[in-house]
Design a protein around this motif. Structure first.
Motif, PDB file in Angstrom:
ATOM      1  N   SER A   1       0.823  -1.216   0.000  1.00  0.00           N
ATOM      2  CA  SER A   1       0.000   0.000   0.000  1.00  0.00           C
ATOM      3  C   SER A   1       0.856   1.264   0.000  1.00  0.00           C
ATOM      4  O   SER A   1       0.379   2.344  -0.343  1.00  0.00           O
ATOM      5  N   PHE A   2       2.124   1.132   0.374  1.00  0.00           N
ATOM      6  CA  PHE A   2       3.021   2.282   0.390  1.00  0.00           C
ATOM      7  C   PHE A   2       3.707   2.515  -0.950  1.00  0.00           C
ATOM      8  O   PHE A   2       4.349   3.538  -1.148  1.00  0.00           O
ATOM      9  N   ILE A   3       3.589   1.575  -1.862  1.00  0.00           N
ATOM     10  CA  ILE A   3       4.224   1.693  -3.176  1.00  0.00           C
ATOM     11  C   ILE A   3       3.322   2.543  -4.062  1.00  0.00           C
ATOM     12  O   ILE A   3       2.236   2.130  -4.439  1.00  0.00           O
ATOM     13  N   LYS A   4       3.783   3.746  -4.371  1.00  0.00           N
ATOM     14  CA  LYS A   4       2.969   4.695  -5.147  1.00  0.00           C
ATOM     15  C   LYS A   4       3.558   4.990  -6.520  1.00  0.00           C
ATOM     16  O   LYS A   4       2.883   5.531  -7.381  1.00  0.00           O
ATOM     17  N   THR A   5       4.843   4.679  -6.718  1.00  0.00           N
ATOM     18  CA  THR A   5       5.482   4.996  -7.995  1.00  0.00           C
ATOM     19  C   THR A   5       6.223   3.774  -8.526  1.00  0.00           C
ATOM     20  O   THR A   5       6.550   2.846  -7.780  1.00  0.00           O
ATOM     21  N   SER A   6       6.500   3.794  -9.816  1.00  0.00           N
ATOM     22  CA  SER A   6       7.266   2.695 -10.412  1.00  0.00           C
ATOM     23  C   SER A   6       8.690   2.676  -9.846  1.00  0.00           C
ATOM     24  O   SER A   6       9.299   1.614  -9.717  1.00  0.00           O
TER      25      SER A   6
END
Length: 78
Positions: A20-25
């Motif tokens: 859930s903390f991964i927002k960007t590639s």
């Protein structure tokens, strides 16, 4: 269609939660690098252990050059 029930272990659940903390590639690439580095380190530690125990040696490594272990291809039955 057959549905299979499965459950996730604690490590899998924790990784999913962290996703859930991964927002960007870029963040995903960074996470993949960290996970890859972890498994490379574990593999290296295991190889060092095997070498020290005598399970792995130059002769064994050389024998890998000629090994051909493949699963035979089987056409699916329809």
């Amino acid at each position: 269609m057959i549905q299979q029930a499965f459950s996730l272990n604690q490590a899998q659940l924790q990784l999913l939660d962290m996703m859930s903390f991964i927002k960007t590639s870029e963040a995903l690439r960074d996470l993949n690098k960290v996970i890859s580095d972890y498994f490379v380190k574990k593999a290296d530690e295991e190889m060092t252990k095997m070498w020290n125990e005598g399970t792995l040696n130059e002769e064994k490594i050389e024998s890998f050059r000629n090994i051909h272990e493949r699963t035979a291809y089987k056409k699916p039955v329809l």
